[in-house]
Design a protein around this motif. Structure first.
Motif, PDB file in Angstrom:
ATOM      1  N   ARG A 143       0.845  -1.188   0.000  1.00 38.56           N
ATOM      2  CA  ARG A 143       0.000   0.000   0.000  1.00 38.56           C
ATOM      3  C   ARG A 143       0.882   1.240   0.000  1.00 38.56           C
ATOM      4  NH1 ARG A 143      -2.411  -3.970   2.915  1.00 38.56           N
ATOM      5  NH2 ARG A 143      -4.581  -4.442   2.377  1.00 38.56           N
ATOM      6  N   PHE A 144       0.515   2.210  -0.848  1.00 33.52           N
ATOM      7  CA  PHE A 144       1.315   3.421  -0.976  1.00 33.52           C
ATOM      8  C   PHE A 144       0.485   4.520  -1.630  1.00 33.52           C
ATOM      9  CE2 PHE A 144       1.708   0.873  -4.762  1.00 33.52           C
ATOM     10  CZ  PHE A 144       1.617   1.774  -5.802  1.00 33.52           C
ATOM     11  N   ALA A 145       0.550   5.728  -1.110  1.00 39.31           N
ATOM     12  CA  ALA A 145      -0.030   6.925  -1.735  1.00 39.31           C
ATOM     13  C   ALA A 145      -1.469   6.721  -2.202  1.00 39.31           C
ATOM     14  CB  ALA A 145       0.850   7.368  -2.909  1.00 39.31           C
ATOM     15  N   LEU A 174       7.645  -2.559 -10.635  1.00 37.10           N
ATOM     16  CA  LEU A 174       6.931  -1.967  -9.511  1.00 37.10           C
ATOM     17  C   LEU A 174       7.410  -2.546  -8.189  1.00 37.10           C
ATOM     18  CD1 LEU A 174       4.717  -0.108  -8.435  1.00 37.10           C
ATOM     19  CD2 LEU A 174       3.079  -1.982  -8.799  1.00 37.10           C
ATOM     20  N   ARG A 175       7.573  -3.852  -8.121  1.00 36.97           N
ATOM     21  CA  ARG A 175       8.046  -4.468  -6.877  1.00 36.97           C
ATOM     22  C   ARG A 175       9.450  -3.984  -6.522  1.00 36.97           C
ATOM     23  NH1 ARG A 175       7.517  -8.592  -3.241  1.00 36.97           N
ATOM     24  NH2 ARG A 175       5.620  -9.514  -4.079  1.00 36.97           N
ATOM     25  N   LEU A 176      10.292  -3.839  -7.534  1.00 35.21           N
ATOM     26  CA  LEU A 176      11.646  -3.353  -7.285  1.00 35.21           C
ATOM     27  C   LEU A 176      11.602  -1.970  -6.637  1.00 35.21           C
ATOM     28  CD1 LEU A 176      14.716  -3.786  -7.662  1.00 35.21           C
ATOM     29  CD2 LEU A 176      14.476  -2.765  -9.932  1.00 35.21           C
ATOM     30  N   PHE A 177      10.742  -1.087  -7.136  1.00 38.31           N
ATOM     31  CA  PHE A 177      10.605   0.243  -6.548  1.00 38.31           C
ATOM     32  C   PHE A 177      10.033   0.176  -5.130  1.00 38.31           C
ATOM     33  CE2 PHE A 177      10.236   2.076 -11.030  1.00 38.31           C
ATOM     34  CZ  PHE A 177      11.525   2.577 -11.011  1.00 38.31           C
ATOM     35  N   PRO A 181      12.029   1.943  -1.425  1.00 39.31           N
ATOM     36  CA  PRO A 181      11.556   3.332  -1.536  1.00 39.31           C
ATOM     37  C   PRO A 181      12.611   4.319  -1.064  1.00 39.31           C
ATOM     38  CG  PRO A 181      10.579   2.255   0.376  1.00 39.31           C
ATOM     39  CD  PRO A 181      11.330   1.199  -0.381  1.00 39.31           C
ATOM     40  N   ARG A 182      12.591   5.490  -1.693  1.00 34.08           N
ATOM     41  CA  ARG A 182      13.475   6.602  -1.343  1.00 34.08           C
ATOM     42  C   ARG A 182      14.957   6.267  -1.505  1.00 34.08           C
ATOM     43  NH1 ARG A 182      10.384  10.568   0.602  1.00 34.08           N
ATOM     44  NH2 ARG A 182       8.303  10.001   1.334  1.00 34.08           N
ATOM     45  N   LEU A 238       9.291   7.708  -4.404  1.00 33.73           N
ATOM     46  CA  LEU A 238       9.198   8.639  -3.283  1.00 33.73           C
ATOM     47  C   LEU A 238       8.060   8.359  -2.313  1.00 33.73           C
ATOM     48  CD1 LEU A 238      10.040  12.015  -5.062  1.00 33.73           C
ATOM     49  CD2 LEU A 238      11.534  10.547  -3.704  1.00 33.73           C
ATOM     50  N   GLY A 239       7.222   7.371  -2.581  1.00 28.74           N
ATOM     51  CA  GLY A 239       6.093   7.103  -1.699  1.00 28.74           C
ATOM     52  C   GLY A 239       6.469   6.318  -0.455  1.00 28.74           C
ATOM     53  N   GLU A 240       5.663   6.457   0.585  1.00 29.17           N
ATOM     54  CA  GLU A 240       5.779   5.606   1.773  1.00 29.17           C
ATOM     55  C   GLU A 240       5.079   4.288   1.467  1.00 29.17           C
ATOM     56  OE1 GLU A 240       7.424   6.165   4.449  1.00 29.17           O
ATOM     57  OE2 GLU A 240       7.936   8.292   4.190  1.00 29.17           O
ATOM     58  N   VAL A 241       5.709   3.174   1.768  1.00 33.15           N
ATOM     59  CA  VAL A 241       5.201   1.847   1.390  1.00 33.15           C
ATOM     60  C   VAL A 241       4.956   1.008   2.643  1.00 33.15           C
ATOM     61  CG1 VAL A 241       5.619  -0.240   0.022  1.00 33.15           C
ATOM     62  CG2 VAL A 241       6.511   1.969  -0.767  1.00 33.15           C
TER      63      VAL A 241
END
Length: 244
Positions: A143-145, A174-177, A181-182, A238-241
């Motif tokens: 879950r993010f943003a 997407l999973r790699l990102f 995160p950050r 840049l999102g919180e995950v």
């Protein structure tokens, strides 16, 4: 003996490859090579039979020729990318750059040009399967943003419950990102994590997948807020995950 009779379906532990190519000689060559390499194989010469089989079983990898007599190959690849969850490898005599780019844009994971060595196809399949095996036991929901990413269903869900499907290839990126995160992720790190030969083809594939992810997340392409390009360095999410 029919193609589908040579599937080895009695052994459910071996990865299953679904092959669609209308040339009997190529089917026989690939069936022999893949069986010798330890894969189960379903081989079809017509898209109608191929699609019917996929309603009954889910392969690990789909090998799809673009020059089909009864279906548009690119349209089939696009539907498989959105619905099947399998890794998709195009095998085609179309060697033009625009054909390879279109195949990747529509969701294929890899593109192999005919004529090819069967050993190369086996190696490419093994490379695609290496990462899903490493996914065993990893969290499947993030879950993010305001978004939820469901990696079992290959689906993005927004805060209003609307669903946006993503392909197997897009899901890998997407999973790699989301798992880093950050942190800046370089092209070299992406190549190491996702596999594939480094170079212009890999870079183009990553550009396509990231662009498609940004579109599905409603990002402004001129000023994305989640997946940022760090010129000369790579990308950063840049999102919180939150997983689970």
């Amino acid at each position: 003996m029919s193609d589908t009779a040579r599937t080895g379906l009695d052994d459910d532990t071996r990865p299953l490859v679904a092959l669609l190519d209308d040339e009997p000689e190529i089917r026989r060559m690939l069936v022999d090579a893949l069986e010798e390499a330890g894969f189960r194989i379903m081989a079809f010469g017509r898209a109608r039979e191929f699609e019917a089989a996929l309603k009954r079983t889910t392969p690990d990898v789909c090998l799809v020729d673009l020059g089909l007599p009864d279906r548009d190959g690119l349209a089939l690849v696009h539907r498989l990318a959105l619905e099947s969850g399998a890794a998709i490898i195009i095998i085609s005599g179309r060697a033009q750059v625009q054909d390879r780019v279109m195949g990747l844009e529509l969701g294929a994971d890899d593109y192999i040009i005919k004529p090819f060595d069967p050993a190369e196809v086996v190696a490419r399949i093994r490379a695609r399967l290496r990462r899903p095996r490493q996914d065993h036991g990893r969290a499947r929901i993030a879950r993010f943003a305001g978004w939820t990413a469901d990696f079992d269903r290959y689906m993005l869900i927004d805060h209003q419950g609307r669903e946006v499907p993503f392909s197997h290839a897009e899901g890998e990126v997407l999973r790699l990102f989301l798992e880093s995160p950050r942190r800046v992720i370089s092209r070299a790190q992406m190549q190491e994590s996702l596999g594939g030969a480094a170079g212009e083809s890999f870079d183009r594939a990553m550009d396509v997948r990231i662009s498609r992810l940004r579109t599905k997340l409603g990002e402004d392409p001129r000023n994305p807020r989640l997946i940022k390009t760090i010129y000369g360095a790579g990308y950063v999410f840049l999102g919180e995950v939150r997983w689970g």
